[in-house]
Design an enzyme around this catalytic site. Structure first.
Site, PDB file in Angstrom:
ATOM      1  N   SER A 211       7.407  10.325  -1.102  1.00  0.00           N
ATOM      2  CA  SER A 211       8.819   9.979  -0.956  1.00  0.00           C
ATOM      3  C   SER A 211       9.508  10.048  -2.307  1.00  0.00           C
ATOM      4  CB  SER A 211       8.949   8.558  -0.397  1.00  0.00           C
ATOM      5  OG  SER A 211      10.295   8.120  -0.439  1.00  0.00           O
TER       6      SER A 211
ATOM      7  N   TYR B 197       5.607  -9.090  -7.063  1.00  0.00           N
ATOM      8  CA  TYR B 197       5.904  -8.326  -5.854  1.00  0.00           C
ATOM      9  C   TYR B 197       7.404  -8.200  -5.642  1.00  0.00           C
ATOM     10  CZ  TYR B 197       6.212  -6.756  -1.066  1.00  0.00           C
ATOM     11  OH  TYR B 197       6.524  -6.024   0.058  1.00  0.00           O
TER      12      TYR B 197
END
Length: 198
Positions: free
Chosen positions: A47, A72
């Site tokens: 991607s 994260y």
């Protein structure tokens, strides 16, 4: 199989950050297991989101830090998993080209699919994906089909819009792809799985 941007960290059963596990480690392992039966090419769906990736931490590949920098973040972890897809495809090309096998990766486009399920509350995802999507499903499949069926592909290349594209310098880094290859293999073997030789 793929997953995109869960709002909070999730782990696989093995304790691997979910996007890294599903989008990279699972694909790496499946490809390695199928490789003895492949005679032509491997196509990996990456991607443009690989451009969102921070530096990878090869010393601890099972943590969210490995997949998304110091903590994260949904899109950081997704971008890291997609960077791993590009690095993997290029690393595979390095290892199989002498066998007459090609490995390529691609960006299919921004497509309105259920990959958007984590981006907004239920019901608004289809609205968001329809606003940002640049291709329908058939158009999004075109680069996949081209890479799978074209008589000759450029081994190790990153394709986008049915042509060779230009990934980030990080995605073209030979040292990064070799470190990722070794770290991923070690992670799989440490979990007790076996991989056939290349």
């Amino acid at each position: 199989a793929g997953v995109m941007a869960p709002p909070s960290r999730r782990d696989t059963k093995q304790g691997i950050e979910y996007q890294f596990g599903v989008n990279h480690v699972g694909h790496y392992m499946l490809t390695r297991l199928l490789l003895p039966y492949i005679s032509d090419r491997v196509v990996t769906v990456a991607s443009e989101a690989h451009r969102f990736a921070d530096d990878l931490d090869f010393s601890n590949m099972s943590t969210s830090k490995a997949a998304s920098g110091s903590k994260y973040t949904p899109w950081g972890a997704y971008g890291a998993s997609k960077l791993c897809n590009v690095l993997f495809a290029k690393g595979l090309q390095d290892r199989v080209q002498e066998k007459g096998i090609s490995s390529v990766c691609l960006h299919p486009g921004v497509i309105s699919t259920n990959l958007w399920q984590y981006t907004l509350p239920f019901g608004l995802n289809s609205l968001l994906s329809s606003l940002v999507a640049d291709k329908n499903v058939e158009q999004g499949a075109s680069t996949n089909v081209l890479c799978a069926l074209l008589d000759e592909v450029e081994g190790g290349a990153y394709y986008s819009d049915c042509a060779v594209g230009n990934p980030t310098d990080k995605a073209k880094n030979t040292n990064e792809r070799n470190q990722l290859w070794d770290a991923t293999e070690r992670l799989i073997l440490d979990e007790g799985f076996e991989l056939p030789p290349i």
